[in-house]
Design a protein around this motif. Sequence first.
Motif, mmCIF file in Angstrom:
data_model
loop_
_atom_site.group_PDB
_atom_site.id
_atom_site.type_symbol
_atom_site.label_atom_id
_atom_site.label_comp_id
_atom_site.label_asym_id
_atom_site.label_seq_id
_atom_site.Cartn_x
_atom_site.Cartn_y
_atom_site.Cartn_z
ATOM 1 N N GLN A 177 0.836 -1.197 0.000
ATOM 2 C CA GLN A 177 0.000 0.000 0.000
ATOM 3 C C GLN A 177 0.867 1.241 0.000
ATOM 4 N N ARG A 178 0.581 2.099 -0.963
ATOM 5 C CA ARG A 178 1.282 3.371 -1.078
ATOM 6 C C ARG A 178 0.381 4.488 -0.547
ATOM 7 N N GLN A 179 0.993 5.451 0.079
ATOM 8 C CA GLN A 179 0.249 6.600 0.602
ATOM 9 C C GLN A 179 -0.640 7.209 -0.482
ATOM 10 N N TYR A 180 -1.870 7.522 -0.139
ATOM 11 C CA TYR A 180 -2.907 8.090 -1.008
ATOM 12 C C TYR A 180 -3.585 7.036 -1.878
ATOM 13 N N GLU A 181 -3.178 5.746 -1.734
ATOM 14 C CA GLU A 181 -3.748 4.690 -2.575
ATOM 15 C C GLU A 181 -4.224 3.527 -1.708
ATOM 16 N N GLY A 182 -5.002 2.632 -2.309
ATOM 17 C CA GLY A 182 -5.491 1.455 -1.606
ATOM 18 C C GLY A 182 -4.513 0.302 -1.680
ATOM 19 N N PRO A 183 -4.758 -0.771 -0.914
ATOM 20 C CA PRO A 183 -3.861 -1.931 -0.911
ATOM 21 C C PRO A 183 -3.931 -2.723 -2.213
ATOM 22 N N LEU A 184 -2.776 -3.284 -2.595
ATOM 23 C CA LEU A 184 -2.668 -4.087 -3.806
ATOM 24 C C LEU A 184 -1.976 -5.404 -3.462
ATOM 25 N N ASN A 185 -2.293 -6.448 -4.204
ATOM 26 C CA ASN A 185 -1.647 -7.743 -3.991
ATOM 27 C C ASN A 185 -0.224 -7.731 -4.542
ATOM 28 N N LEU A 186 0.616 -8.539 -3.921
ATOM 29 C CA LEU A 186 1.990 -8.689 -4.412
ATOM 30 C C LEU A 186 2.426 -10.147 -4.285
ATOM 31 N N LYS A 187 3.462 -10.485 -5.040
ATOM 32 C CA LYS A 187 4.049 -11.820 -4.976
ATOM 33 C C LYS A 187 5.554 -11.692 -5.140
ATOM 34 N N GLY A 188 6.311 -12.335 -4.246
ATOM 35 C CA GLY A 188 7.769 -12.254 -4.280
ATOM 36 C C GLY A 188 8.402 -13.574 -4.660
ATOM 37 N N VAL A 189 9.422 -13.496 -5.513
ATOM 38 C CA VAL A 189 10.167 -14.682 -5.968
ATOM 39 C C VAL A 189 11.612 -14.547 -5.532
ATOM 40 N N PHE A 190 12.137 -15.584 -4.908
ATOM 41 C CA PHE A 190 13.520 -15.586 -4.432
ATOM 42 C C PHE A 190 14.473 -15.716 -5.620
ATOM 43 N N VAL A 191 15.445 -14.804 -5.721
ATOM 44 C CA VAL A 191 16.351 -14.821 -6.868
ATOM 45 C C VAL A 191 17.828 -14.855 -6.493
ATOM 46 N N GLY A 192 18.152 -14.775 -5.209
ATOM 47 C CA GLY A 192 19.572 -14.753 -4.864
ATOM 48 C C GLY A 192 19.828 -15.149 -3.438
ATOM 49 N N ASP A 193 20.936 -15.868 -3.245
ATOM 50 C CA ASP A 193 21.357 -16.304 -1.924
ATOM 51 C C ASP A 193 22.563 -15.500 -1.483
ATOM 52 N N GLU A 194 22.973 -15.687 -0.204
ATOM 53 C CA GLU A 194 24.183 -15.100 0.377
ATOM 54 C C GLU A 194 24.164 -13.585 0.377
ATOM 55 N N MET A 195 22.988 -12.976 0.330
ATOM 56 C CA MET A 195 22.959 -11.525 0.287
ATOM 57 C C MET A 195 23.478 -10.897 1.578
ATOM 58 N N ASP A 196 23.317 -11.631 2.667
ATOM 59 C CA ASP A 196 23.838 -11.088 3.915
ATOM 60 C C ASP A 196 25.342 -10.965 3.872
ATOM 61 N N GLU A 197 26.036 -11.901 3.179
ATOM 62 C CA GLU A 197 27.480 -11.841 3.079
ATOM 63 C C GLU A 197 27.905 -10.688 2.195
#
Length: 222
Positions: free
Chosen positions: A197-217
Amino acid sequence: LAQVTANRSAARCHCFLVFAMTLNLNVCSMAGPLCEVSVAATGTVDDLKSAIEAVAKVPRREQKLMLRQGWDMAVLQSSKALEDCGVVENGTDITMVRSQPYNGKYEVNITWNGTTQLQIFGTHAQVTGNDKGFESEIDWDAADVRKCTFSGRRMVTTEWARRKTGGEHKAEEGVMETFHLQFAGEGGAEGFEGTFQRQYEGPLNLKGVFVGDEMDEEHEES
């Protein structure tokens, strides 16, 4: 007699070489000793993680391995050879910190808004897209570890922001964006769904796909 002596010398040499090719390492958590593992001296940090997973049952992608260098702790990168990281002696102490299982990089598809990049580092989120983004602390749900929420201000203006403010809204003011995520599994590889949800707008659906490992390193090095 000379032949027997030669054979014994060859056998001792062979045993020495086999021993020299294997490193016996002590793995500790911040709370104390965790386990002992053996790994090929010619192996990589990823091989070491696999050995730890086999003994201590800690998944590879949740392991952050570190080697003490004086007062500093150097993060060991998975793709590097143990020798290149300075892990060359038997009995070396390796410190393991268990990473947040959802650490990593994701592509997030938001209805009517295209794709945004998200990186998670424990309790920290970094959102980028169209050269604009924000960083924010993540609020992990204490009752359901698969759920989290975070918000941040993206320094842009939008059509709805201008409509709601009579055309006065400027990019310098930015708009708040809020993400509610629910991960599909016990790790990030299965991705997530949720709402945006963005300010001034209503909620929208989203979907996330994992694309990378070791990002913490990678984040440690940046």
